[in-house]
Design a protein around this motif. Structure first.
Motif, PDB file in Angstrom:
ATOM      1  N   ALA A 113      21.140  63.483  50.850  1.00  0.00           N
ATOM      2  CA  ALA A 113      19.762  63.979  50.771  1.00  0.00           C
ATOM      3  C   ALA A 113      19.677  65.088  49.718  1.00  0.00           C
ATOM      4  N   PRO A 114      18.576  65.124  48.967  1.00  0.00           N
ATOM      5  CA  PRO A 114      18.427  66.181  47.967  1.00  0.00           C
ATOM      6  C   PRO A 114      18.284  67.547  48.641  1.00  0.00           C
ATOM      7  N   ALA A 115      18.604  68.556  47.902  1.00  0.00           N
ATOM      8  CA  ALA A 115      18.514  69.918  48.428  1.00  0.00           C
ATOM      9  C   ALA A 115      17.063  70.256  48.771  1.00  0.00           C
ATOM     10  N   GLU A 116      16.888  71.071  49.790  1.00  0.00           N
ATOM     11  CA  GLU A 116      15.549  71.452  50.223  1.00  0.00           C
ATOM     12  C   GLU A 116      14.796  72.162  49.110  1.00  0.00           C
ATOM     13  N   SER A 117      15.498  72.955  48.328  1.00  0.00           N
ATOM     14  CA  SER A 117      14.850  73.686  47.233  1.00  0.00           C
ATOM     15  C   SER A 117      14.252  72.726  46.203  1.00  0.00           C
ATOM     16  N   LEU A 118      14.944  71.626  45.936  1.00  0.00           N
ATOM     17  CA  LEU A 118      14.426  70.629  44.994  1.00  0.00           C
ATOM     18  C   LEU A 118      13.162  69.976  45.547  1.00  0.00           C
ATOM     19  N   LEU A 119      13.178  69.660  46.835  1.00  0.00           N
ATOM     20  CA  LEU A 119      11.989  69.067  47.450  1.00  0.00           C
ATOM     21  C   LEU A 119      10.810  70.031  47.412  1.00  0.00           C
ATOM     22  N   GLN A 120      11.060  71.313  47.628  1.00  0.00           N
ATOM     23  CA  GLN A 120       9.987  72.319  47.577  1.00  0.00           C
ATOM     24  C   GLN A 120       9.411  72.402  46.162  1.00  0.00           C
ATOM     25  N   GLU A 121      10.267  72.315  45.139  1.00  0.00           N
ATOM     26  CA  GLU A 121       9.796  72.350  43.752  1.00  0.00           C
ATOM     27  C   GLU A 121       8.920  71.131  43.444  1.00  0.00           C
ATOM     28  N   VAL A 122       9.293  69.976  43.955  1.00  0.00           N
ATOM     29  CA  VAL A 122       8.518  68.760  43.744  1.00  0.00           C
ATOM     30  C   VAL A 122       7.153  68.894  44.418  1.00  0.00           C
ATOM     31  N   ILE A 123       7.146  69.383  45.634  1.00  0.00           N
ATOM     32  CA  ILE A 123       5.871  69.565  46.348  1.00  0.00           C
ATOM     33  C   ILE A 123       4.989  70.557  45.600  1.00  0.00           C
ATOM     34  N   SER A 124       5.565  71.645  45.141  1.00  0.00           N
ATOM     35  CA  SER A 124       4.790  72.634  44.382  1.00  0.00           C
ATOM     36  C   SER A 124       4.227  72.036  43.107  1.00  0.00           C
ATOM     37  N   GLY A 125       5.022  71.242  42.428  1.00  0.00           N
ATOM     38  CA  GLY A 125       4.566  70.587  41.194  1.00  0.00           C
ATOM     39  C   GLY A 125       3.435  69.616  41.456  1.00  0.00           C
ATOM     40  N   LEU A 126       3.529  68.854  42.552  1.00  0.00           N
ATOM     41  CA  LEU A 126       2.471  67.918  42.906  1.00  0.00           C
ATOM     42  C   LEU A 126       1.181  68.645  43.273  1.00  0.00           C
ATOM     43  N   ARG A 127       1.302  69.758  43.962  1.00  0.00           N
ATOM     44  CA  ARG A 127       0.105  70.538  44.322  1.00  0.00           C
ATOM     45  C   ARG A 127      -0.554  71.132  43.078  1.00  0.00           C
ATOM     46  N   ALA A 128       0.261  71.453  42.093  1.00  0.00           N
ATOM     47  CA  ALA A 128      -0.284  72.043  40.868  1.00  0.00           C
ATOM     48  C   ALA A 128      -1.083  71.027  40.073  1.00  0.00           C
ATOM     49  N   LEU A 129      -0.872  69.760  40.283  1.00  0.00           N
ATOM     50  CA  LEU A 129      -1.620  68.734  39.556  1.00  0.00           C
ATOM     51  C   LEU A 129      -2.995  68.689  40.055  1.00  0.00           C
TER      52      LEU A 129
END
Length: 123
Positions: A107-123
């Protein structure tokens, strides 16, 4: 007894029972195969002294490229238990190579998943 006995039924396929293909064996000397293990024919010549049946040769034809055991069983239209025994015979004679399935991705690191979620919200 007549020589025109039909051993194959058009709808049902071969009349030979699966246990007859394996000589009644249910396991191999090579150990168990995982359903997702990858198998490929080595391309080595089959020795004239080998006791390979037509099903063994059919399997070799299905393994010209690397494939999982479960896919080979599906294409051969044979039960997976029979396929495992027949593949064990081929492995014992050095006619196939077997590779264990790749381990599941971690599983990917939690920090990477948080960055992806933040990036998606920024769109």
């Amino acid at each position: 007894m007549s020589d025109d006995i039909e051993w194959i039924d058009e709808e049902a396929g071969p009349v030979v029972r699966p246990y007859a293909l394996t000589g009644g064996r249910t396991s191999t000397s090579s150990g168990a195969f995982d359903l997702l293990s990858m198998v490929v024919a080595t391309g080595s010549a089959v020795a004239a002294s080998s006791h390979l049946g037509s099903e063994h040769r059919k399997l070799l034809g299905l393994m010209r490229r690397t494939r999982p055991i479960v896919e080979i069983a599906s294409d051969a239209r044979l039960p997976i238990g029979v396929i495992r025994v027949l593949l064990g015979d081929l492995l014992d004679q050095g006619l196939i190579l077997v590779r264990s399935p790749l381990p599941a991705a971690t599983a990917p690191a939690e920090s990477l998943l948080q960055e992806v979620i933040s990036g998606l919200r920024a769109l």
